[in-house]
Enzyme design. Structure first.
Site, mmCIF file in Angstrom:
data_model
loop_
_atom_site.group_PDB
_atom_site.id
_atom_site.type_symbol
_atom_site.label_atom_id
_atom_site.label_comp_id
_atom_site.label_asym_id
_atom_site.label_seq_id
_atom_site.Cartn_x
_atom_site.Cartn_y
_atom_site.Cartn_z
ATOM 1 N N GLU A 52 0.857 -1.183 0.000
ATOM 2 C CA GLU A 52 0.000 0.000 0.000
ATOM 3 C C GLU A 52 0.893 1.233 0.000
ATOM 4 O OE1 GLU A 52 -3.265 -2.044 3.037
ATOM 5 O OE2 GLU A 52 -2.281 -0.168 3.575
ATOM 6 N N ASP A 63 -5.065 8.701 10.904
ATOM 7 C CA ASP A 63 -3.697 8.284 11.178
ATOM 8 C C ASP A 63 -3.162 8.785 12.510
ATOM 9 O OD1 ASP A 63 -2.768 6.698 8.892
ATOM 10 O OD2 ASP A 63 -3.367 8.477 7.764
ATOM 11 N N TYR A 175 -10.483 -4.559 4.444
ATOM 12 C CA TYR A 175 -9.499 -4.102 5.415
ATOM 13 C C TYR A 175 -10.198 -4.059 6.767
ATOM 14 C CZ TYR A 175 -5.599 -1.072 7.005
ATOM 15 O OH TYR A 175 -4.501 -0.542 7.637
#
Ligand SMILES: Cc1ncc(COP(=O)(O)O)c(C=O)c1O
Lengths: 266, 391
Positions: A52, A63, A175
């Site tokens: 990725e 994040d 995911y």
């Protein structure tokens, strides 16, 4: 072969070898973009099955500190989506590549143009952390047309109805977010990750990989006992940042990836 | 006109958030709909607005300011709300909801500190744990409010990432929420963010406009010719505009932070000089570069120093119902002094931008009856003002 088909083939080959997938994440532009081909080379040689590539965004709300800092360094170096695609057009990576980032990047580029260009340069799919199925009709159509896989995130908080939709609409893999939270290394794999994976597997045959907080070979080994693959991000990003200027950085990255990869075979 | 179920105002709004948050947003949207329709919730909310916040706030005529501007100026006094700004209307509403949902921990972001103070206040009153994210730069320029929040029992978490202002405080609050979503309610302080926030915050703030409309009718026997408000994320503006949107004869003017001037690029005026994009979970006008990176902003006022804006404002701009203009730092500081001297009303730096529009040529006709939303008082800005102004 389309990006989707390449990812399917990758998971099929892994199943044949009775291995889990090691999915590696790195930020494009950290280290400098002209080194991305070498980084991808080292990841693939070390044994990463899928990579990725993070497209840096100014406001990465999903994040944690490590990837935030990495994104900011990349942006300070002037990394742009166009330059990333341009760089990838000159790379012939033996493993499937995904672009990971935030929707505004794609929106600003133009979804149709972004997908077309990504497919042209050999990208297999995308992961957009702030794109949820109900907002993404247009993107689903565009990525289907261009053959790009559309990896969707599933969370421990997702309702059964949402998991139905995610399992149905995701392509490449799902995911599975291991915990409520942002990216960043943690000490263990929470029990709820296992539950999420089995909930997803009960719904569709799309492979399920687990990420967020996965940093050690033990985590990778644990995850590969109940999922199709493990995703390692912050650990690799931090490692590259710490060792990137050393003469032996490539060997060091290869070694780390090989240790993580070995755990997928246990 | 507005579709609350899908969270869209025309093409704007929606939800662009990590999957983890979606169930919490669904829960919040459902709970808000139920609560808003529930008489006992409304009774409690209205009682608190009356007895705790001090509503209705007065409408004040401003004869000297009227003379100076050639307009008939009146001011809706949100500065007289408890804690000194309109932010408390929304903070009380959302903290009541948090209690209803059984969430014992509340987080907030703040720029000028007014929303942080309002949330800390509501949390003290309702016995909720409160943590407030605030950019380091804002902590410095609004230090009095940092102390107030601490005094109220809240924890203030300085944010050192990115531009160290409101945008990054919002980012950090979102990250906290993604992590603690099961136990925590995130009280967004403006009409931005993912659905249901823009809609919910508008509903909680709409009391400003409904009161003002009634007050104008009672006092003047007519509606004002124009209503003016400053626009950061847009909560005081949408709160005062909402009741007037259907009244087509009433001109609505939103004033963004022009900073050093729109041409300088150093401003916080996405509706004037931005383009639609996605930030903080919502599709709306945004200051961004050609690659979709969010641009740094500048404003003398911490509460307007934000690159995005609430989705409904983007819609009202596109359909031409609201006119969005900007006022520079200098214009705002000049209005700040004028209003103080002429009327004995010291506005917040944010609010001073709304007053600055009264002095701009071409916006209003001579003699127009113009109502300004005085979103907050200037006490919090005294330290900064004493540095900026030689008096
Ligand atoms: C007094 C005052 N007015 C206006 C604002 C701007 O926010 P909004 O546009 O949501 O009303 C703030 C924000 O901090 C404020 O404190």
């Amino acid at each position: 072969m389309t990006g989707r088909e390449r990812l399917e083939a990758t998971f099929e080959a892994l199943r044949g070898r009775r291995e889990g997938a090691l999915v590696a994440f790195v930020t494009a532009g950290d280290p400098a973009l002209d080194r991305l081909p070498a980084v991808l080379g080292a990841l693939a040689e070390g044994g990463a099955d899928i990579v990725e590539i993070g497209v840096p965004f100014s406001d990465p709300i999903a994040d944690g500190p490590v990837i935030q800092a990495s994104s900011f360094r990349a942006l300070e170096r002037g990394t742009t989506p166009r330059a990333i695609l341009e760089c990838l057009s000159r790379v012939d990576c033996p493993v499937p590549l995904l672009l990971m980032g935030y929707w505004n990047t794609v929106l600003r580029f133009g979804p149709e143009e972004f997908a077309t260009r990504a497919a042209e340069v050999g990208v297999c799919g995308t992961i957009l952390c702030d794109a949820i199925p109900e907002e993404m009709d247009e993107w689903f159509a565009v990525s289907r047309r261009t053959g790009l896989a559309n990896v969707l995130l599933a969370a421990p908080t997702s309702s059964p109805q949402r998991l139905d939709a995610i399992a149905r609409l995701a392509s490449g893999f799902v995911y599975a977010v291991s915990r409520t939270g942002v990216t960043g290394a943690r000490d263990e794999v929470p029990a709820e990750a296992r539950r999420l994976v089995s909930d997803l597997r009960a719904r569709a045959s799309t492979p399920v990989c687990v990420g967020f907080g996965v940093s050690k070979p033990e985590h990778v080994g644990d995850i590969c006992r109940f999922a199709d693959g493990a995703i390692v991000g912050s650990r690799l990003v931090a490692h590259l940042h710490e060792t990137g200027d050393r003469p032996d950085w490539e060997a060091s990255l290869r070694t780390l990836v090989a240790e993580l990869k070995a755990a997928t075979r246990a | 006109m507005v579709v609350p179920a899908s969270g869209r105002f025309g093409p704007y709004g929606g939800r662009y958030v990590p999957e983890t948050l979606v169930p919490a947003l669904d829960e919040l949207a459902d709970e808000f709909q139920r609560a808003w329709a529930d008489e006992s919730f409304q009774d409690e909310f209205q009682r608190l607005l009356r007895e705790y916040v001090g509503r209705p706030t007065p409408l004040t005529d401003c004869p000297r300011l009227s003379e100076a501007t050639g307009l008939k100026v009146s001011v809706k006094r949100e500065d007289l709300c408890h804690t000194g700004a309109h932010k408390i209307n929304n903070a009380i509403g959302q903290c009541l909801l948090a209690k209803r949902m059984g969430k014992k921990r509340v987080i907030a972001e703040t720029g000028a500190g007014q929303h942080g103070v309002a949330t800390a206040t509501a949390c003290a009153a309702f016995d909720l744990r409160c943590e407030v994210y605030m950019g380091e730069e804002d902590c410095a320029r609004q230090e009095l409010n940092v102390f107030r929040m601490r005094l109220l029992g809240a924890k203030v978490i300085p944010v050192s990432s990115g531009t160290r202002t409101l945008k990054d405080a919002l980012n950090e609050a979102m990250r906290d929420w993604v992590t603690n979503v099961r136990t925590t309610h995130y009280v967004i302080g403006t009409a931005a963010g993912p659905h249901p926030y823009p809609y919910m915050v508008r509903q909680f703030q709409s009391v400003i406009g409904f009161e003002a409309k009634r007050q104008c009718e009672e006092r003047y026997g007519q509606l004002p010719d124009a209503v003016v408000a400053c626009v950061g994320g847009g909560s005081n503006a949408i709160g005062v505009f909402h009741a007037f949107v259907p009244e087509e004869a009433v001109q609505l003017v939103g004033v963004e932070a022009g900073g050093c001037g729109l041409e300088s690029g150093k401003h916080a005026a996405p509706l004037n000089a931005g383009s639609p994009g996605v930030l903080h979970g919502s599709y709306s006008y945004l200051m961004q570069d050609e690659h979709g990176q969010v641009l740094p902003t500048h404003s003398v006022s911490a509460g307007l120093d934000y690159p995005g804006v609430g989705a409904e404002h983007s819609y009202l701009k596109d359909i031409g119902r609201v006119r969005y203009v900007s006022a520079t730092d200098d214009e705002a500081l000049s209005a700040f002094q004028q209003v103080s001297r002429l009327e004995g009303l010291i506005p917040a730096f944010e609010t001073a931008h709304a007053f600055a529009a009264l002095f701009q040529p071409g916006l209003f006709r001579k003699g127009d009856r113009v109502m300004v939303c005085m979103s907050g008082r200037g006490d919090k800005d005294m330290v900064a003002a004493s540095r900026l102004l030689q008096l």
